[in-house]
Motif scaffolding. Structure first.
Motif, PDB file in Angstrom:
ATOM      1  N   SER A  44     -15.885 -20.335 -34.731  1.00 29.02           N
ATOM      2  CA  SER A  44     -16.401 -19.295 -35.625  1.00 29.02           C
ATOM      3  C   SER A  44     -17.904 -19.193 -35.487  1.00 29.02           C
ATOM      4  CB  SER A  44     -16.049 -19.629 -37.067  1.00 29.02           C
ATOM      5  OG  SER A  44     -14.665 -19.682 -37.232  1.00 29.02           O
ATOM      6  N   ARG A  45     -18.466 -18.129 -36.060  1.00 32.11           N
ATOM      7  CA  ARG A  45     -19.910 -17.906 -35.966  1.00 32.11           C
ATOM      8  C   ARG A  45     -20.719 -18.738 -36.931  1.00 32.11           C
ATOM      9  NH1 ARG A  45     -20.795 -11.683 -34.329  1.00 32.11           N
ATOM     10  NH2 ARG A  45     -19.012 -11.604 -32.958  1.00 32.11           N
ATOM     11  N   GLY A  46     -20.122 -19.267 -37.960  1.00 30.04           N
ATOM     12  CA  GLY A  46     -20.867 -20.018 -38.964  1.00 30.04           C
ATOM     13  C   GLY A  46     -20.155 -21.300 -39.325  1.00 30.04           C
ATOM     14  N   LEU A  49     -16.060 -16.025 -32.932  1.00 32.21           N
ATOM     15  CA  LEU A  49     -17.032 -15.660 -31.896  1.00 32.21           C
ATOM     16  C   LEU A  49     -16.510 -14.546 -31.001  1.00 32.21           C
ATOM     17  CD1 LEU A  49     -18.321 -19.136 -30.648  1.00 32.21           C
ATOM     18  CD2 LEU A  49     -19.620 -17.412 -31.880  1.00 32.21           C
ATOM     19  N   PHE A  50     -15.211 -14.540 -30.756  1.00 31.23           N
ATOM     20  CA  PHE A  50     -14.605 -13.589 -29.830  1.00 31.23           C
ATOM     21  C   PHE A  50     -13.546 -12.768 -30.547  1.00 31.23           C
ATOM     22  CE2 PHE A  50     -15.830 -17.369 -27.427  1.00 31.23           C
ATOM     23  CZ  PHE A  50     -16.706 -16.819 -26.505  1.00 31.23           C
ATOM     24  N   THR A  51     -13.321 -11.560 -30.067  1.00 35.55           N
ATOM     25  CA  THR A  51     -12.290 -10.704 -30.646  1.00 35.55           C
ATOM     26  C   THR A  51     -10.913 -11.180 -30.195  1.00 35.55           C
ATOM     27  OG1 THR A  51     -12.256  -9.156 -28.803  1.00 35.55           O
ATOM     28  CG2 THR A  51     -13.849  -8.716 -30.562  1.00 35.55           C
ATOM     29  N   ALA A  52      -9.901 -10.711 -30.891  1.00 32.57           N
ATOM     30  CA  ALA A  52      -8.529 -11.068 -30.538  1.00 32.57           C
ATOM     31  C   ALA A  52      -8.187 -10.582 -29.134  1.00 32.57           C
ATOM     32  CB  ALA A  52      -7.563 -10.481 -31.557  1.00 32.57           C
ATOM     33  N   ARG A 107     -11.225 -24.724 -27.489  1.00 28.60           N
ATOM     34  CA  ARG A 107     -11.990 -24.949 -28.722  1.00 28.60           C
ATOM     35  C   ARG A 107     -13.064 -23.886 -28.898  1.00 28.60           C
ATOM     36  NH1 ARG A 107     -12.690 -30.135 -26.878  1.00 28.60           N
ATOM     37  NH2 ARG A 107     -10.832 -31.329 -27.202  1.00 28.60           N
ATOM     38  N   LEU A 108     -13.710 -23.515 -27.813  1.00 29.45           N
ATOM     39  CA  LEU A 108     -14.730 -22.463 -27.877  1.00 29.45           C
ATOM     40  C   LEU A 108     -14.107 -21.130 -28.280  1.00 29.45           C
ATOM     41  CD1 LEU A 108     -17.650 -21.512 -27.422  1.00 29.45           C
ATOM     42  CD2 LEU A 108     -17.029 -21.101 -25.045  1.00 29.45           C
TER      43      LEU A 108
END
Length: 103
Positions: A19-21, A30-33, A14-15
């Protein structure tokens, strides 16, 4: 113990998909692919159906990933081979490398 492991796996996935917003505004992840791909590949192979379904869904949502980029190739190779000696972030790699010890 199994329930705790399952909960930890689900929380990590889930983390990784967060997303950031807020969800309404198509916020960037939050993280790149390249950072999430190895974890999602492993999660999609998990023996627990809930974990593998969540990971597969996140892989589909991830979309196109540049699999020719060095960071993706390194991360996927590390899944198979482990950390390579002399890789960035490996402290004291020369001390454990048999080739270096012979010199």
């Amino acid at each position: 113990v199994q329930g705790e492991m399952l909960a930890a796996k689900m929380a990590v996935l889930r983390l990784l998909g967060a997303s950031r917003g807020s969800a309404e505004r198509q916020s960037p992840p939050l993280f790149t692919a390249a950072e999430t791909l190895p974890h999602l590949v492993v999660g999609s192979c998990d023996s627990n159906g809930d974990v593998s379904l969540l990971a597969e869904g996140l892989l589909r949502k991830l979309g196109k990933v540049d699999i020719d980029s060095a960071s993706v190739i390194d991360a996927l190779c590390a899944l198979v081979l482990g950390e390579l000696p002399g890789a960035a972030g490996t402290a004291g790699a020369g001390a454990t490398d048999p080739q270096t010890q012979r010199r």
